[in-house]
Scaffold this motif. Structure first.
Motif, mmCIF file in Angstrom:
data_model
loop_
_atom_site.group_PDB
_atom_site.id
_atom_site.type_symbol
_atom_site.label_atom_id
_atom_site.label_comp_id
_atom_site.label_asym_id
_atom_site.label_seq_id
_atom_site.Cartn_x
_atom_site.Cartn_y
_atom_site.Cartn_z
ATOM 1 N N MET A 149 40.972 33.881 25.926
ATOM 2 C CA MET A 149 41.484 34.652 27.033
ATOM 3 C C MET A 149 41.647 36.099 26.598
ATOM 4 S SD MET A 149 44.987 34.246 29.145
ATOM 5 C CE MET A 149 46.082 35.367 28.334
ATOM 6 N N ARG A 150 41.160 36.992 27.404
ATOM 7 C CA ARG A 150 41.302 38.420 27.137
ATOM 8 C C ARG A 150 42.208 39.043 28.177
ATOM 9 N NH1 ARG A 150 35.245 40.313 27.010
ATOM 10 N NH2 ARG A 150 35.453 39.295 28.999
ATOM 11 N N VAL A 151 42.788 40.186 27.803
ATOM 12 C CA VAL A 151 43.658 40.934 28.705
ATOM 13 C C VAL A 151 43.184 42.377 28.714
ATOM 14 C CG1 VAL A 151 46.020 41.666 29.202
ATOM 15 C CG2 VAL A 151 45.611 39.469 28.099
ATOM 16 N N PHE A 152 42.959 42.920 29.906
ATOM 17 C CA PHE A 152 42.657 44.335 30.032
ATOM 18 C C PHE A 152 43.960 45.057 30.332
ATOM 19 C CE2 PHE A 152 41.558 48.078 32.648
ATOM 20 C CZ PHE A 152 40.918 48.808 31.662
ATOM 21 N N CYS A 153 44.299 46.042 29.518
ATOM 22 C CA CYS A 153 45.539 46.806 29.657
ATOM 23 C C CYS A 153 45.181 48.173 30.225
ATOM 24 C CB CYS A 153 46.220 46.969 28.306
ATOM 25 S SG CYS A 153 46.546 45.396 27.497
ATOM 26 N N GLU A 154 45.696 48.457 31.403
ATOM 27 C CA GLU A 154 45.369 49.689 32.122
ATOM 28 C C GLU A 154 46.624 50.546 32.271
ATOM 29 O OE1 GLU A 154 43.104 50.808 36.256
ATOM 30 O OE2 GLU A 154 44.283 48.970 36.193
ATOM 31 N N HIS A 155 46.523 51.824 31.909
ATOM 32 C CA HIS A 155 47.664 52.734 32.014
ATOM 33 C C HIS A 155 48.172 52.743 33.456
ATOM 34 C CE1 HIS A 155 50.204 56.203 31.483
ATOM 35 N NE2 HIS A 155 49.611 56.775 32.506
ATOM 36 N N GLN A 156 49.507 52.661 33.602
ATOM 37 C CA GLN A 156 50.123 52.619 34.935
ATOM 38 C C GLN A 156 51.482 53.311 34.866
ATOM 39 O OE1 GLN A 156 50.504 52.688 38.296
ATOM 40 N NE2 GLN A 156 49.107 50.967 38.270
ATOM 41 N N ASP A 157 51.689 54.290 35.743
ATOM 42 C CA ASP A 157 52.960 55.013 35.763
ATOM 43 C C ASP A 157 54.022 54.335 36.623
ATOM 44 O OD1 ASP A 157 52.255 57.096 34.029
ATOM 45 O OD2 ASP A 157 51.235 58.170 35.641
ATOM 46 N N SER A 158 53.612 53.735 37.725
ATOM 47 C CA SER A 158 54.605 53.149 38.635
ATOM 48 C C SER A 158 54.528 51.622 38.616
ATOM 49 C CB SER A 158 54.395 53.663 40.061
ATOM 50 O OG SER A 158 53.128 53.314 40.529
ATOM 51 N N HIS A 159 55.639 50.988 38.313
ATOM 52 C CA HIS A 159 55.797 49.530 38.300
ATOM 53 C C HIS A 159 54.789 48.815 37.389
ATOM 54 C CE1 HIS A 159 58.498 50.249 41.596
ATOM 55 N NE2 HIS A 159 57.545 50.814 42.298
ATOM 56 N N PRO A 160 54.725 49.204 36.117
ATOM 57 C CA PRO A 160 53.796 48.516 35.209
ATOM 58 C C PRO A 160 54.283 47.111 34.859
ATOM 59 C CG PRO A 160 55.121 50.076 33.992
ATOM 60 C CD PRO A 160 55.471 50.254 35.448
#
Length: 89
Positions: free
Chosen positions: A1-12
């Motif tokens: 299983m892989r996870v893509f982590c995406e930058h998020q400013d609101s409600h990460p």
């Protein structure tokens, strides 16, 4: 299983425990156990990003992919097993 982590400013979904930068997590698998393992690896990866940088610039701007160690270790063994069986023949 892989996870893509995406930058998020609101409600990460999660935060880097060093710089506080937030990330949304896009999961490939679904089981709670897989998610726990993956989240632990995401946290280790974020800490490794700060090995050379102490600020939010440590994390890749376009996000990053994390694969839990257990799955990575299984994948790493495959070429060795294939090579060993080839040599035995």
């Amino acid at each position: 299983m892989r996870v893509f982590c995406e930058h998020q400013d609101s409600h990460p979904d999660t935060y880097c425990n060093i710089c506080g930068q937030g990330f949304d997590l896009h999961w490939e698998g679904q089981s709670p156990r897989e998610k726990m393992e993956a989240l632990a690896e995401v946290e280790r990866t974020m800490r490794r990003h700060h090995f050379f940088f102490n600020c939010s610039e440590a994390h890749p701007k376009n996000g990053f992919v994390v694969q839990p160690r257990r799955h990575r270790a299984q994948m790493d063994k495959l070429p060795i097993l294939r090579e060993a069986s080839w040599r035995a023949a």
